[in-house]
Design an enzyme around this catalytic site. Structure first.
Site, mmCIF file in Angstrom:
data_model
loop_
_atom_site.group_PDB
_atom_site.id
_atom_site.type_symbol
_atom_site.label_atom_id
_atom_site.label_comp_id
_atom_site.label_asym_id
_atom_site.label_seq_id
_atom_site.Cartn_x
_atom_site.Cartn_y
_atom_site.Cartn_z
ATOM 1 N N THR A 2 24.394 25.044 37.046
ATOM 2 C CA THR A 2 22.972 25.007 37.377
ATOM 3 C C THR A 2 22.637 25.966 38.520
ATOM 4 O O THR A 2 23.497 26.258 39.359
ATOM 5 C CB THR A 2 22.593 23.564 37.805
ATOM 6 O OG1 THR A 2 21.328 23.585 38.436
ATOM 7 C CG2 THR A 2 23.584 22.977 38.804
ATOM 8 N N ASP A 3 21.399 26.387 38.587
ATOM 9 C CA ASP A 3 20.966 27.227 39.722
ATOM 10 C C ASP A 3 20.861 26.414 41.020
ATOM 11 O O ASP A 3 20.744 26.983 42.104
ATOM 12 C CB ASP A 3 19.626 27.915 39.412
ATOM 13 C CG ASP A 3 18.466 26.947 39.175
ATOM 14 O OD1 ASP A 3 18.694 25.720 39.087
ATOM 15 O OD2 ASP A 3 17.315 27.426 39.063
ATOM 16 N N GLU A 4 20.922 25.073 40.887
ATOM 17 C CA GLU A 4 20.733 24.232 42.077
ATOM 18 C C GLU A 4 21.876 24.391 43.079
ATOM 19 O O GLU A 4 21.732 24.027 44.250
ATOM 20 C CB GLU A 4 20.535 22.767 41.661
ATOM 21 C CG GLU A 4 19.366 22.630 40.703
ATOM 22 C CD GLU A 4 18.931 21.211 40.381
ATOM 23 O OE1 GLU A 4 19.228 20.303 41.165
ATOM 24 O OE2 GLU A 4 18.274 21.025 39.340
ATOM 25 N N TYR A 50 24.131 15.816 43.391
ATOM 26 C CA TYR A 50 24.290 16.455 42.071
ATOM 27 C C TYR A 50 24.717 17.908 42.231
ATOM 28 O O TYR A 50 25.737 18.337 41.679
ATOM 29 C CB TYR A 50 22.985 16.369 41.269
ATOM 30 C CG TYR A 50 22.936 17.320 40.075
ATOM 31 C CD1 TYR A 50 23.805 17.163 39.001
ATOM 32 C CD2 TYR A 50 22.023 18.382 40.040
ATOM 33 C CE1 TYR A 50 23.772 18.046 37.918
ATOM 34 C CE2 TYR A 50 21.977 19.258 38.965
ATOM 35 C CZ TYR A 50 22.853 19.086 37.906
ATOM 36 O OH TYR A 50 22.830 19.961 36.836
ATOM 37 N N LYS A 65 28.254 19.868 41.245
ATOM 38 C CA LYS A 65 28.309 21.023 40.334
ATOM 39 C C LYS A 65 28.915 22.229 41.052
ATOM 40 O O LYS A 65 29.701 22.980 40.476
ATOM 41 C CB LYS A 65 26.916 21.366 39.787
ATOM 42 C CG LYS A 65 26.320 20.341 38.835
ATOM 43 C CD LYS A 65 27.109 20.154 37.549
ATOM 44 C CE LYS A 65 27.033 21.331 36.602
ATOM 45 N NZ LYS A 65 27.669 21.040 35.296
ATOM 46 N N LYS A 69 13.679 13.024 33.175
ATOM 47 C CA LYS A 69 13.390 14.325 33.774
ATOM 48 C C LYS A 69 11.876 14.560 33.689
ATOM 49 O O LYS A 69 11.185 13.974 32.839
ATOM 50 C CB LYS A 69 14.142 15.440 33.045
ATOM 51 C CG LYS A 69 15.660 15.270 33.008
ATOM 52 C CD LYS A 69 16.290 15.716 34.292
ATOM 53 C CE LYS A 69 17.796 15.871 34.312
ATOM 54 N NZ LYS A 69 18.637 15.181 33.402
HETATM 55 P P1 NAD Z 1 22.360 15.331 29.881
HETATM 56 O O1 NAD Z 1 22.412 14.338 30.985
HETATM 57 O O2 NAD Z 1 21.214 15.325 28.935
HETATM 58 O O3 NAD Z 1 23.682 15.194 28.987
HETATM 59 C C1 NAD Z 1 24.956 15.038 29.540
HETATM 60 C C2 NAD Z 1 25.887 14.592 28.421
HETATM 61 O O4 NAD Z 1 27.204 14.429 28.994
HETATM 62 C C3 NAD Z 1 25.509 13.259 27.784
HETATM 63 O O5 NAD Z 1 25.623 13.331 26.383
HETATM 64 C C4 NAD Z 1 26.541 12.280 28.360
HETATM 65 O O6 NAD Z 1 26.842 11.208 27.479
HETATM 66 C C5 NAD Z 1 27.744 13.196 28.554
HETATM 67 N N1 NAD Z 1 28.645 12.682 29.603
HETATM 68 C C6 NAD Z 1 28.303 12.273 30.848
HETATM 69 N N2 NAD Z 1 29.405 11.842 31.493
HETATM 70 C C7 NAD Z 1 30.457 12.008 30.645
HETATM 71 C C8 NAD Z 1 31.837 11.766 30.744
HETATM 72 N N3 NAD Z 1 32.379 11.226 31.845
HETATM 73 N N4 NAD Z 1 32.640 12.067 29.694
HETATM 74 C C9 NAD Z 1 32.103 12.598 28.564
HETATM 75 N N5 NAD Z 1 30.784 12.832 28.400
HETATM 76 C C10 NAD Z 1 29.972 12.542 29.430
HETATM 77 O O7 NAD Z 1 22.529 16.747 30.596
HETATM 78 P P2 NAD Z 1 21.891 18.156 30.217
HETATM 79 O O8 NAD Z 1 20.578 18.270 30.863
HETATM 80 O O9 NAD Z 1 22.019 18.398 28.761
HETATM 81 O O10 NAD Z 1 22.896 19.117 31.014
HETATM 82 C C11 NAD Z 1 24.077 19.598 30.387
HETATM 83 C C12 NAD Z 1 24.802 20.514 31.353
HETATM 84 O O11 NAD Z 1 23.968 21.595 31.718
HETATM 85 C C13 NAD Z 1 25.208 19.826 32.659
HETATM 86 O O12 NAD Z 1 26.483 20.297 33.031
HETATM 87 C C14 NAD Z 1 24.151 20.275 33.643
HETATM 88 O O13 NAD Z 1 24.670 20.311 34.956
HETATM 89 C C15 NAD Z 1 23.841 21.663 33.121
HETATM 90 N N6 NAD Z 1 22.468 22.152 33.398
HETATM 91 C C16 NAD Z 1 21.387 21.391 33.084
HETATM 92 C C17 NAD Z 1 20.104 21.893 33.313
HETATM 93 C C18 NAD Z 1 18.863 21.126 32.926
HETATM 94 O O14 NAD Z 1 17.751 21.566 33.210
HETATM 95 N N7 NAD Z 1 18.969 19.996 32.268
HETATM 96 C C19 NAD Z 1 19.947 23.177 33.870
HETATM 97 C C20 NAD Z 1 21.091 23.914 34.192
HETATM 98 C C21 NAD Z 1 22.348 23.391 33.937
HETATM 99 P P1 TYD Z 2 13.719 17.063 37.442
HETATM 100 O O1 TYD Z 2 13.178 17.134 36.060
HETATM 101 O O2 TYD Z 2 14.367 15.803 37.911
HETATM 102 O O3 TYD Z 2 14.710 18.309 37.622
HETATM 103 P P2 TYD Z 2 15.422 18.884 38.961
HETATM 104 O O4 TYD Z 2 15.312 17.890 40.039
HETATM 105 O O5 TYD Z 2 16.848 19.045 38.520
HETATM 106 O O6 TYD Z 2 14.752 20.168 39.263
HETATM 107 O O7 TYD Z 2 12.541 17.387 38.467
HETATM 108 C C1 TYD Z 2 11.798 18.583 38.360
HETATM 109 C C2 TYD Z 2 10.833 18.614 39.534
HETATM 110 O O8 TYD Z 2 9.870 17.577 39.355
HETATM 111 C C3 TYD Z 2 11.493 18.353 40.867
HETATM 112 O O9 TYD Z 2 10.827 19.143 41.860
HETATM 113 C C4 TYD Z 2 11.233 16.888 41.119
HETATM 114 C C5 TYD Z 2 9.889 16.645 40.449
HETATM 115 N N1 TYD Z 2 9.689 15.312 39.858
HETATM 116 C C6 TYD Z 2 8.502 14.630 40.096
HETATM 117 O O10 TYD Z 2 7.620 15.103 40.839
HETATM 118 N N2 TYD Z 2 8.319 13.424 39.505
HETATM 119 C C7 TYD Z 2 9.263 12.853 38.707
HETATM 120 O O11 TYD Z 2 9.061 11.722 38.186
HETATM 121 C C8 TYD Z 2 10.472 13.575 38.451
HETATM 122 C C9 TYD Z 2 11.536 12.987 37.580
HETATM 123 C C10 TYD Z 2 10.627 14.808 39.057
#
Ligand code: NAD
Ligand code: TYD
Length: 351
Positions: free
Chosen positions: A132-134, A157, A161, A196
């Protein structure tokens, strides 16, 4: 990599399910193994349309279970790993950091060790770690994260990462493991668990429930359509240079409050409600602890090296996303009916 066995971890989650779908359809000669623990965030409903494909297999496993992971690598001798499994929600990491260290750090090490054990030579092998960019921290009003930006994670988190990213790079330098990494901005689209921001807001507006906006809603995120991320993952897995990291972003920065207003307009139209109905649900709540102010990605490297760029205009993507959630009420009801903590409900504290 024709006829290869590819392990995708976290394939039942949001981004993972899009990656699994893309790989299963695009590479009929590969066998795609989706390894997932099926936590509250993972659901096999996300893959109903491809689950009967002959090149798809599901394995229920926990990446924290070192022995099980080692045995699975011995049994299947995967040629490539695309590692997405993680605990992914910042608010949950604030409530319970240990779960994030276990899965995101120790789980990643277990996968690295298992791959290193069976890969007697590294020819044509690849361990791709999705991040992630975080990890880069929080930006002020200007500037962008580049691949060289020093790590400065602020939440449990992003710290977990960052730790896993460092370990993956350490295995490249120490053991010459064939690794590649990418760091992506916020994704949106279908199959995202409604904790999210975007799916939570859509779901709440649909039910005429308050839409919680943290603080003043001035924090900025760079949003990318999830299928564009999956496309980047495909390119980097196949063509990325070993040992390298690629930033992925949407060139699409939005203040949370502006995004929520755009979403509210789309929802009013889609639900035939009077203009302003959805915006009336906006509820400013207590800010997230340590809330990062702004993320913005410079993806020049990926664009120059592999020709990738985002494909979708954000309003078009948002519209598509709203329509998907409204048409998939059954999915929304099912994923929210499971045994999980409705974390966000604790956030309904009026400022
Ligand atoms: P998500 O939470 O939707 O999915 C995570 C998946 O991992 C789920 O299916 C869960 O069951 C599985 N999982 C969790 N713990 C596990 C374990 N111990 N063993 C096996 N499986 C397990 O997450 P996402 O949003 O799809 O993110 C996927 C990846 O991309 C993550 O590594 C996250 O850090 C990265 N990422 C996410 C975002 C975003 O915006 N969502 C952005 C950049 C990077
Ligand atoms: P989120 O979807 O949790 O992603 P991330 O924290 O990984 O960026 O949140 C996106 C943005 O929205 C973040 O600035 C937090 C804000 N947020 C709210 O304002 N209300 C909410 O209920 C949630 C879940 C997030």
């Amino acid at each position: 990599m024709s006829s290869k066995k590819i392990l995708i971890t976290g394939g039942a989650g949001f981004i993972g399910s899009h990656v699994v779908r893309l790989f299963v359809k695009k590479y009929p000669d590969y066998t795609i193994f989706n390894l997932d623990k099926l936590t509250y965030a993972g659901n096999l409903m996300n893959l109903r349309d491809i689950e009967n494909e002959s090149n798809y297999r599901f394995i229920k496993a926990d990446i924290c279970d070192e022995e099980h992971i080692r045995a699975l690598f011995q049994e299947h001798r995967f040629d490539g790993v695309v590692h997405l499994a993680a605990e992914s929600h910042v608010d949950r990491s604030i409530a319970d950091p240990s779960a994030f260290v276990r899965t995101n750090v120790m789980g990643t090490v277990n996968l690295l060790n298992a791959a290193r054990e069976i890969w007697t030579d590294f020819n044509d092998k690849r361990f791709y770690h999705i991040s992630t960019d975080e990890v880069y921290g929080s930006l002020g009003e200007t500037g962008f994260f580049v691949e060289e930006t020093p790590y400065d994670p602020r939440s449990p988190y992003s710290a977990s990462k960052a730790s896993s990213d460092h370990l993956v790079r350490a295995y490249f330098h120490t053991y010459k493991m064939p690794v590649v990494l990418s760091n992506c901005s916020n994704n949106y689209g279908s199959y995202q668990f409604p904790e999210k921001l975007i799916p939570l807001a859509i779901n709440n507006i649909k039910h005429l429930r308050p839409v919680p906006v943290y603080g003043k809603g001035e924090n900025i995120r760079d949003w990318l359509f999830v299928e564009d991320h999956a496309r980047a993952i495909d390119l980097i897995f196949h063509q990325g240079v070993l040992g390298e990291t690629y930033n992925i972003g949407g060139a699409n920065e939005w203040k949370n409050i502006d995004l929520i207003h755009a979403l509210c307009e789309i929802m009013d139209t889609q639900l035939n409600r009077a203009p302003g109905t959805s915006a009336g649900l906006i509820s400013f709540v207590k800010d997230r602890a340590g809330h990062d102010m702004r993320y913005a990605i410079d993806f020049t490297k990926l664009n120059t090296a592999l020709g990738w760029k985002p494909s979708l205009d954000f309003r078009e993507g948002l519209q598509k996303t709203v329509v998907w959630y409204l048409e998939n009420e059954n999915w929304l009801n099912q994923v929210t009916s499971g045994d999980y903590t409705h974390y966000y409900e604790q956030q309904y504290v009026k400022r």
